[in-house]
Design an enzyme around this catalytic site. Structure first.
Site, PDB file in Angstrom:
ATOM      1  N   SER A 135       4.766   5.860  -4.223  1.00  0.00           N
ATOM      2  CA  SER A 135       5.435   4.982  -3.273  1.00  0.00           C
ATOM      3  C   SER A 135       5.175   3.517  -3.601  1.00  0.00           C
ATOM      4  O   SER A 135       4.201   3.183  -4.271  1.00  0.00           O
ATOM      5  CB  SER A 135       4.984   5.281  -1.836  1.00  0.00           C
ATOM      6  OG  SER A 135       3.603   5.035  -1.652  1.00  0.00           O
ATOM      7  N   CYS A 136       6.079   2.658  -3.121  1.00  0.00           N
ATOM      8  CA  CYS A 136       5.935   1.212  -3.222  1.00  0.00           C
ATOM      9  C   CYS A 136       5.947   0.771  -4.692  1.00  0.00           C
ATOM     10  O   CYS A 136       6.877   1.069  -5.428  1.00  0.00           O
ATOM     11  CB  CYS A 136       4.668   0.777  -2.495  1.00  0.00           C
ATOM     12  SG  CYS A 136       4.570  -0.978  -2.121  1.00  0.00           S
ATOM     13  N   ILE A 137       4.912   0.112  -5.160  1.00  0.00           N
ATOM     14  CA  ILE A 137       4.839  -0.383  -6.531  1.00  0.00           C
ATOM     15  C   ILE A 137       4.383   0.696  -7.516  1.00  0.00           C
ATOM     16  O   ILE A 137       4.589   0.584  -8.728  1.00  0.00           O
ATOM     17  CB  ILE A 137       3.896  -1.612  -6.617  1.00  0.00           C
ATOM     18  CG1 ILE A 137       3.988  -2.316  -7.984  1.00  0.00           C
ATOM     19  CG2 ILE A 137       2.452  -1.219  -6.316  1.00  0.00           C
ATOM     20  CD1 ILE A 137       5.362  -2.877  -8.301  1.00  0.00           C
ATOM     21  N   PRO A 139       5.521   3.463  -8.669  1.00  0.00           N
ATOM     22  CA  PRO A 139       6.407   4.044  -9.689  1.00  0.00           C
ATOM     23  C   PRO A 139       6.377   3.364 -11.055  1.00  0.00           C
ATOM     24  O   PRO A 139       6.786   3.970 -12.043  1.00  0.00           O
ATOM     25  CB  PRO A 139       7.795   3.925  -9.036  1.00  0.00           C
ATOM     26  CG  PRO A 139       7.509   4.059  -7.575  1.00  0.00           C
ATOM     27  CD  PRO A 139       6.234   3.291  -7.379  1.00  0.00           C
ATOM     28  N   THR A 197       9.558   6.617  -3.569  1.00  0.00           N
ATOM     29  CA  THR A 197      10.156   5.948  -2.409  1.00  0.00           C
ATOM     30  C   THR A 197       9.631   4.520  -2.368  1.00  0.00           C
ATOM     31  O   THR A 197       8.537   4.233  -2.861  1.00  0.00           O
ATOM     32  CB  THR A 197       9.837   6.701  -1.106  1.00  0.00           C
ATOM     33  OG1 THR A 197      10.618   6.155  -0.035  1.00  0.00           O
ATOM     34  CG2 THR A 197       8.367   6.604  -0.732  1.00  0.00           C
TER      35      THR A 197
END
Length: 224
Positions: A135-137, A139, A197
């Site tokens: 999630s968030c950064i 990835p 996400t």
């Protein structure tokens, strides 16, 4: 049979560790799904410590695993001891700790290096055909280590709702396919068993971020 999920933390607090609300959302959704969870973090020094009132670094020194224990209520294990064979999936919540403590993305961007144990673990989970949720950064870890993967960090056009949209362009430059998704959605890369996400990459109410993480957790467990 309950799915066994490793959750990898990077400290405690958005500016220098794991984003607390994302970690909590991951844990709530995993609990609701009946998953068996174990939390891990590197036993190493943080890149730095940030005063979260001012958003500025201090001279203080803190340990990533000790800080992660605040989220884990004391139940956290050294990342070096994570055995891929013992788990069905792994989830990595966001926060600047991913970019500062699990890698040097905060300094070197797309030319970053990943913490060695984490790099091996991501590659080993992938090789074993076990799903990865991010999630968030977070990835960007997949963009760096899984060439050509599909992922999302939200949208690729910057605006008030999407202040970090330029990250999507950087990830595209790294060779992955970025898929635009809203905050309440997740993208599933079936081939790579990667579920992502955007969470706080979006300027959105907490409940929508919570819901989007819920979709990520559900889709990760479906692939496990």
């Amino acid at each position: 049979m309950a799915k066994r999920v490793a959750v990898i933390l990077s400290g405690c607090g958005v500016y220098d560790g794991t984003e607390i609300h994302e970690a909590s959302a991951v844990l709530v959704h995993l609990s609701r799904a009946g998953a068996k969870v174990q939390m891990f973090a590197p036993d190493a020094a943080q890149m730095h410590v940030v005063n979260h009132c001012e958003g500025k670094p201090t001279e203080e020194k803190r340990n990533i695993m000790q800080e992660s224990a605040r989220i884990a209520r004391g139940e956290v294990t050294d990342l070096a001891k994570l055995d891929v064979a013992a788990f069905d999936a792994v989830i990595i919540p966001g926060g600047f700790g991913v970019a500062k403590n699990l890698s040097d993305w905060a300094v070197n961007n797309k030319d970053c290096t990943i913490q060695p144990h984490l790099e091996k673990l991501i590659k080993d989970f992938h090789k074993a055909g076990k799903p990865l949720g991010m999630s968030c950064i977070s990835p960007f870890l997949a963009a760096k280590l899984l060439p050509g993967c599909e992922l999302t960090v939200g949208q690729d056009k910057e605006c008030e709702k999407w202040p970090h949209a330029q990250t999507a362009e950087v990830l595209k430059d790294m060779g992955c396919k970025h898929v635009n998704k809203d905050v309440s959605e997740a993208h599933v890369d079936v081939k790579n068993k990667l579920v992502t996400t955007c969470a706080f990459m979006c300027n959105a109410p907490f409940h929508k971020i919570f819901d989007g993480i819920g979709v990520m957790v559900q889709e990760t467990l479906k692939l496990a």
